[in-house]
Design an enzyme around this catalytic site. Structure first.
Site, PDB file in Angstrom:
ATOM      1  N   ARG A  30       0.327   3.499  -3.248  1.00  0.00           N
ATOM      2  CA  ARG A  30      -0.347   4.781  -3.018  1.00  0.00           C
ATOM      3  C   ARG A  30       0.460   5.912  -3.650  1.00  0.00           C
ATOM      4  NH1 ARG A  30      -0.044   4.748   1.855  1.00  0.00           N
ATOM      5  NH2 ARG A  30      -2.040   3.795   2.365  1.00  0.00           N
TER       6      ARG A  30
ATOM      7  N   SER B  98       0.839  -1.207   0.000  1.00  0.00           N
ATOM      8  CA  SER B  98       0.000   0.000   0.000  1.00  0.00           C
ATOM      9  C   SER B  98       0.872   1.253   0.000  1.00  0.00           C
ATOM     10  CB  SER B  98      -0.938  -0.004   1.200  1.00  0.00           C
ATOM     11  OG  SER B  98      -0.200   0.123   2.388  1.00  0.00           O
TER      12      SER B  98
ATOM     13  N   ASN C 221      -0.741   7.843  -7.120  1.00  0.00           N
ATOM     14  CA  ASN C 221      -1.013   9.284  -7.119  1.00  0.00           C
ATOM     15  C   ASN C 221      -0.134  10.026  -8.106  1.00  0.00           C
ATOM     16  OD1 ASN C 221      -2.960  10.489  -5.019  1.00  0.00           O
ATOM     17  ND2 ASN C 221      -2.060   8.723  -4.010  1.00  0.00           N
TER      18      ASN C 221
END
Lengths: 156, 286
Positions: free
Chosen positions: B220, B216, B224
């Site tokens: 992440r 994660s 992004n």
């Protein structure tokens, strides 16, 4: 976008960067921060202490001033007393001196009176002798009669 | 701006291809000339652009901070020291806020993560075509400037953090404590037989949550930044479609860039904070 050797390369660079930061960067900077924080705290404490000491010094200064004022008043009182004493002494001295002068003057006056009296006596004797000579119409030897004249003058 | 000979699809693809160095299909070593060729190189290839930009930025960060650290004064701080101290103070506060154990590694680790990711993300604000076009002049045909849009970079960091988390978990709690954490919770029972029966279930749950940490973290950040980069590329395509749309694209790019300032900082901060939290979890019993 493929997972490849770059992964290992990035992992290695990451490890090296973290190691470098830990060894050469973080310590000195946070150390300086900590030291400054301590310095400021110390400074503030010292300032407070200084203020307290100033308060104490003010109190002390007040006391000293009070003492000094009392002492000064004491000294002034003593001085006034002494001055009064000196004046009294001077007055006494002056009185004694005046009396002495009066006595001396009186003695001198007496002397003068005596001297004048003697002089008058002599003059009167001479007058008396010349008067007697005129009365006797005869030359009287002044030298011969000097003893008589002197004794006469003394009797006057 | 999109080249005359490129279609939009090709333009996007071009921008998303790394400069990969590896063994080509004919057996010689060299730079891949297409995305397919780069893919064919397999694991034993390296993305030169990702490595170059991440290391350049990392070295710039360390150079700046080392310079400050060398000239650090405990008196009145000036110039760069103010800035560096501000950053360090901020990191220190974040670490103290979430991390209660004593570990001298966590704060420098957080500082490195935050600044390095921030700088790599910052490259996203350079207009998407500037550096690739410049490198084209130097004869380099692929140049992906933002290292964090390469999953290699984000996974590299996430794995580094994950290894540290595992290391400290085992160091603090021992192998037994670590395995216990994996197998004896969340389901537990006082009955030993049921307890044993729970072990596989617990293990599946806990193992997934353990693996989810680095995945994660990495995804992440990657997601992004990749999405942000993609939007910049899409906006850049509009420049080639005429004056009106070009002007509109200019406004869009400005707006997105301003918004992106928030994202790049936030992503760096999130990566750092989660690292601190994971380290805290490694140090503390549940």
């Amino acid at each position: 976008m493929n997972i490849n050797l770059t992964l290992i390369g990035q992992l290695l660079s990451f490890v090296i960067f973290v190691w470098f930061t830990m060894k050469y960067v973080w310590g000195p900077i946070t150390g300086a921060l900590e030291e400054r924080r301590k310095g400021i705290a110390d400074g503030l404490a010292a300032g407070e202490k200084g203020q307290q000491q100033q308060e104490l010094a003010k109190e002390r200064a007040k006391e000293v001033l009070k003492d000094a004022k009392a002492q000064a008043a004491d000294i002034v009182g003593q001085a006034q007393k002494r001055a009064a004493e000196i004046i009294d002494e001077a007055k006494g001295d002056a009185r004694v001196e005046g009396e002495r002068l009066i006595v001396a003057a009186r003695a001198e006056i007496d002397q003068e009176v005596n001297r004048a009296r003697a002089h008058l006596r002599e003059k009167l004797a001479a007058l008396v002798v010349s008067g007697a000579g005129k009365i006797l119409k005869k030359e009287i030897n002044a030298d011969v009669n000097k003893n008589i004249v002197d004794s006469l003058a003394k009797e006057l | 701006m999109a080249g005359d000979t490129l279609t939009s699809g090709e333009y996007i693809k071009h921008h998303l291809t790394n400069l990969t160095f590896g063994q080509t299909s004919d057996g010689s070593w060299g730079v891949a000339h297409s995305a397919a060729e780069a893919k064919a190189m397999g694991f034993w290839a390296i993305n030169l652009d990702t490595m170059f930009w991440s290391i350049i930025l990392g070295v710039a960060f360390l150079y700046f901070f080392k310079k400050v650290a060398d000239n650090v004064t405990t008196g009145v701080p000036v110039g760069m020291q103010n800035f560096a101290e501000w950053i360090c103070e901020f990191i220190d506060t974040s670490v103290r806020g979430s991390f209660s154990a004593k570990n001298d590694l966590v704060a420098p680790l957080s500082l490195t993560i935050f600044i390095w990711i921030f700088l790599m993300n910052l490259m996203d604000l350079v207009p998407v075509d500037v550096i690739p076009e410049l490198s084209k002049l130097l004869g380099i045909h692929y140049m992906k400037v933002v290292s964090t849009t390469d999953p290699n970079a984000t996974f590299g960091m996430a794995i580094g953090v994950f290894v540290l988390v595992l290391y400290y978990t085992i160091k603090i709690k021992g192998i037994g404590g670590f395995l216990g954490e994996l197998t004896l919770q969340p389901f537990s029972s006082t009955n030993p037989i049921i307890k044993v029966l729970f072990i596989p279930i617990n293990f599946v749950l806990e193992f997934v949550s353990l693996i989810a940490k680095p995945v994660s973290l990495a995804l992440r950040l990657f997601g992004n930044m990749y999405a942000g980069e993609m939007i910049f590329i899409l906006i850049a395509i509009m420049y080639s479609t005429g004056l009106t749309l070009g002007l509109f694209a200019g406004v869009l790019q400005l707006g997105w860039a301003i918004f992106h300032i928030l994202i790049i900082t936030l992503q760096a901060f999130i990566f750092m904070t989660l690292t601190i939290v994971y380290m805290e979890m490694a140090h503390n019993e549940h």
